[in-house]
Design a protein around this motif. Structure first.
Motif, short mmCIF file in Angstrom:
data_model
loop_
_atom_site.label_atom_id
_atom_site.label_comp_id
_atom_site.label_asym_id
_atom_site.label_seq_id
_atom_site.Cartn_x
_atom_site.Cartn_y
_atom_site.Cartn_z
N ASP A 115 0.79 -1.23 0.00
CA ASP A 115 0.00 0.00 0.00
C ASP A 115 0.82 1.27 0.00
OD1 ASP A 115 -2.46 -1.41 0.13
OD2 ASP A 115 -2.12 -1.77 2.26
N ASN A 116 2.09 1.17 0.38
CA ASN A 116 2.91 2.37 0.53
C ASN A 116 4.17 2.31 -0.32
OD1 ASN A 116 1.16 3.47 2.44
ND2 ASN A 116 2.27 2.57 4.17
N VAL A 117 4.69 3.47 -0.62
CA VAL A 117 6.00 3.62 -1.25
C VAL A 117 6.88 4.37 -0.26
CG1 VAL A 117 7.30 4.73 -3.10
CG2 VAL A 117 5.11 3.62 -3.60
N LEU A 126 3.20 16.89 -1.29
CA LEU A 126 2.21 15.86 -1.00
C LEU A 126 1.18 16.34 0.00
CD1 LEU A 126 4.46 12.65 -0.81
CD2 LEU A 126 3.02 13.41 -2.71
N THR A 127 1.62 17.05 1.03
CA THR A 127 0.68 17.52 2.04
C THR A 127 -0.22 18.63 1.48
OG1 THR A 127 2.39 19.00 2.93
CG2 THR A 127 2.13 16.86 3.99
N LYS A 161 3.94 9.48 6.18
CA LYS A 161 4.81 10.00 7.24
C LYS A 161 6.14 10.36 6.62
CE LYS A 161 6.37 5.39 8.70
NZ LYS A 161 6.51 4.46 9.85
N ALA A 162 6.92 11.12 7.37
CA ALA A 162 8.22 11.54 6.87
C ALA A 162 9.17 11.74 8.04
CB ALA A 162 8.10 12.82 6.07
N ASP A 163 10.45 11.51 7.77
CA ASP A 163 11.52 11.84 8.70
C ASP A 163 12.50 12.72 7.93
OD1 ASP A 163 13.50 12.09 10.54
OD2 ASP A 163 13.78 9.94 10.92
N LEU A 164 12.25 14.01 7.98
CA LEU A 164 13.06 14.95 7.21
C LEU A 164 14.35 15.32 7.91
CD1 LEU A 164 10.23 17.36 5.99
CD2 LEU A 164 11.10 15.29 4.87
N ALA A 203 16.34 13.12 9.43
CA ALA A 203 17.28 12.01 9.40
C ALA A 203 18.47 12.34 8.50
CB ALA A 203 16.59 10.74 8.90
N SER A 204 19.59 11.69 8.75
CA SER A 204 20.76 11.93 7.89
C SER A 204 20.46 11.52 6.45
CB SER A 204 21.96 11.14 8.42
OG SER A 204 21.69 9.75 8.43
N GLU A 205 19.61 10.51 6.28
CA GLU A 205 19.10 10.14 4.97
C GLU A 205 17.57 10.23 5.05
OE1 GLU A 205 20.66 6.30 4.00
OE2 GLU A 205 22.67 7.08 3.58
N PRO A 206 17.00 11.37 4.68
CA PRO A 206 15.57 11.61 4.87
C PRO A 206 14.70 10.56 4.18
CG PRO A 206 16.71 13.64 4.31
CD PRO A 206 17.69 12.53 4.10
N VAL A 207 13.51 10.37 4.75
CA VAL A 207 12.56 9.38 4.25
C VAL A 207 11.19 10.03 4.13
CG1 VAL A 207 11.41 7.18 4.69
CG2 VAL A 207 13.82 7.46 5.26
N VAL A 208 10.51 9.74 3.04
CA VAL A 208 9.12 10.15 2.84
C VAL A 208 8.33 8.91 2.47
CG1 VAL A 208 7.51 11.48 1.44
CG2 VAL A 208 9.68 12.50 2.16
N VAL A 209 7.24 8.67 3.20
CA VAL A 209 6.38 7.52 2.94
C VAL A 209 5.05 8.04 2.38
CG1 VAL A 209 5.27 5.47 3.89
CG2 VAL A 209 7.46 6.26 4.84
#
Length: 260
Positions: free
Chosen positions: A4-6, A25-26, A41-44, A46-52
């Protein structure tokens, strides 16, 4: 990636790509739900950011013929992108990467590095394009009467997904404040819009009700971005080409046609 997610991971020092992706996206989830993936969700930090984000069904428009039905759906999606975010919010969003001033800066550098190595039709088109740019007035900025819009910042048709009835949009790493003419030129002049299955540009552009100022700017932006693409394609590594042989020469012809 899950069913369901990327999960989109960004390299260290991503130059704000993750932040721009999450912001887009928001904003689109709030003002144009269903047009783009839903932000999860997102962890902006982080040393290597993540966007879900949610996973969209559909296949890219690039790589297949884009008939009238798809052109209509593409134009509707692009119109929704440009009109979704209210103007009071748009004015607070930073300019997108690759905006007019930035690409002109690239051309100023490339004129002294890439142009001397070019020859034939490619060199002729570079000379004609740079001569036009010098008298275009573009270095003065965006002309009056051209309102800002939200711009996805990437005209690659691979980012526009057809699900059989509508087009949805992905990839907002380079999104930000822009204008309709510049963003439309991003699509029509992108190499992905003509190198494989050419987009019917007149039919596509006829679906947009542009003001006289926007229509004039569109012609200018198409020339500017065609010139950018000429330099990009002329720099293709001959040992490991990303595009078919002769693509730079074809682009040179396209630019000369636009300048005529």
């Amino acid at each position: 990636m899950t069913a369901d997610n990327v999960i989109k991971r960004f390299a260290k020092g991503d130059d704000g790509r993750a932040e721009r992706e999450w912001r887009a996206l928001t904003l689109l989830a709030m003002h144009a739900p269903g047009l783009a993936p839903d932000p999860r969700k997102a962890d902006l930090a982080a040393s290597e950011p993540v966007v879900v984000m949610s996973r969209l069904a559909g296949v890219p428009l690039r790589g297949a013929a884009v008939g009238d039905e798809k052109i209509k759906a593409l134009a509707e999606a692009v119109t929704a992108l440009h009109s979704a975010v209210p103007s009071d919010i748009i004015t607070k969003i930073p300019l997108r990467p690759g905006h007019q001033g930035e690409v002109i800066g690239h051309l100023d550098i490339w004129a002294g590095t890439a142009r001397p190595r070019a020859g034939g039709l490619v060199r002729q088109a570079m000379e004609a394009g740079l001569s036009w740019l010098a008298r275009s007035g573009l270095k003065a900025g965006t002309p009056a009467g051209v309102p800002p819009v939200f711009g996805p910042g990437d005209g690659n048709l691979a980012n526009y997904l057809w699900d059989g009835s509508r087009v949805q949009v992905v990839d907002f790493e380079d999104s930000g404040r822009s204008d309709r003419a510049f963003e439309l030129a991003e699509i029509t002049e992108h190499v992905g819009s003509w190198v494989e299955h050419p987009l019917d540009v007149p039919t596509f552009l006829d679906r947009f009700d542009l003001s006289p100022a926007e229509a004039a700017r569109l012609r200018t932006c198409r020339r500017l971005l065609a010139l950018i693409w000429l330099f990009l394609l002329a720099g293709d590594d001959p040992e490991h080409p990303r595009n078919p042989v002769g693509t730079a020469e074809r682009q040179a012809g396209r630019l000369l046609d636009l300048l005529a």
